[in-house]
Design a protein around this motif. Structure first.
Motif: not given
Ligand code: SAH
Length: 248
Positions: A164-173
């Protein structure tokens, strides 16, 4: 109504862990599942990398393998080609039809069903040696319930691979802003940041469902890596990552 439509309707009625909006989003791209430069191209690019990791941990030949949220069958076909007896389930009926047609064209024997993991778990408990549930948990309201169903579907000591995708600012970016809006790798609106799952949360769900966590790997972007895929396995789990779990 054909049998898939009936089971689809029954599943949606019985299962509150399916978001119609998410299913429609993927159905819309059903015809493009096998277009390697189309809207689902990142899944094609990431496929050899995740298969590499899976095969580092399990020999797939003759194993009964389930792909939960299989879409058009990108990963399911790789399992079949590696010698597994593969089954794929997805709630997007059009995607399942594409998956069936593609397997048929490529002379691969794969069973595909329009079904949720939860429903299949009631019908086939302890039926599988290996389960993959990749890039799917962020599209359901209750990911822990899917993980619980995977535990029921596995034989004791069976292995599950979740990504899955991590709820981390880098994943948002990178995963949302860059991938959807700047680079146009994936269609806009594919992902909602709030549905991303931190590795500690995923590990918690997995343990709660009766698994031990055996390994974790990030999937990193390497634009100038020189290999066929622009992705690679990495220790960094800030954006996209996989967890290997074994049923107790
Ligand atoms: N696992 C595939 C496809 C990922 S895309 C791969 O990694 O290549 C996410 C998929 O999950 C879509 O095909 C979507 O239709 C499916 N999906 C979303 N919610 C679902 C649910 N509740 N049950 C089954 N499949 C679901």
């Amino acid at each position: 109504m054909n049998s898939d439509s009936q089971s689809n309707a029954a599943n949606q009625a019985n299962n509150h862990n399916v978001l119609d909006s998410e299913i429609q989003k993927f159905s819309q791209h059903a015809a493009n599942w096998w277009d390697e430069s189309g809207p689902l191209k990142t899944l094609h690019q990431v496929n050899p990398v995740r298969m590499d990791w899976i095969q580092q941990h399990v020999e797939l030949t003759n194993k009964k393998v389930l792909d939960v949220g299989c879409g058009g069958g990108i990963l399911t076909e790789a399992f079949a080609k590696a010698g597994a007896d593969a089954v794929g389930v997805d709630m997007a009926e059009q995607s399942v039809q594409v998956a069936r047609a593609h397997a048929h064209e490529n002379l691969l024997s794969i069973e595909y069903c329009v079904q949720t993991a939860e429903q299949l778990a009631l019908e086939r408990p302890a039926a599988f040696d290996v389960i993959a549930c990749m890039e799917m948990l962020e599209h359901v309201p209750d990911p822990a319930a899917v993980i619980q169903a995977c535990a029921q579907l596995l034989k004791p000591q069976g292995l599950a691979f979740f990504s899955t995708l991590n709820r981390h600012p880098l994943a948002f970016g990178l995963g949302v802003v860059a991938a959807e809006y700047v680079l146009n790798w994936i269609p806009k609106g594919t992902h909602q940041y709030s549905t991303f799952i931190k590795p500690s949360e995923l590990a918690g769900f997995v343990r709660q469902a009766g698994f031990d966590v055996l390994a974790i790997s990030g999937i990193g972007y390497q634009p100038f890596g020189g290999s066929k895929s622009p992705f690679k396995l990495t220790k960094n789990t800030d954006v996209n990552y996989m967890i290997l779990a074994r049923k107790r």
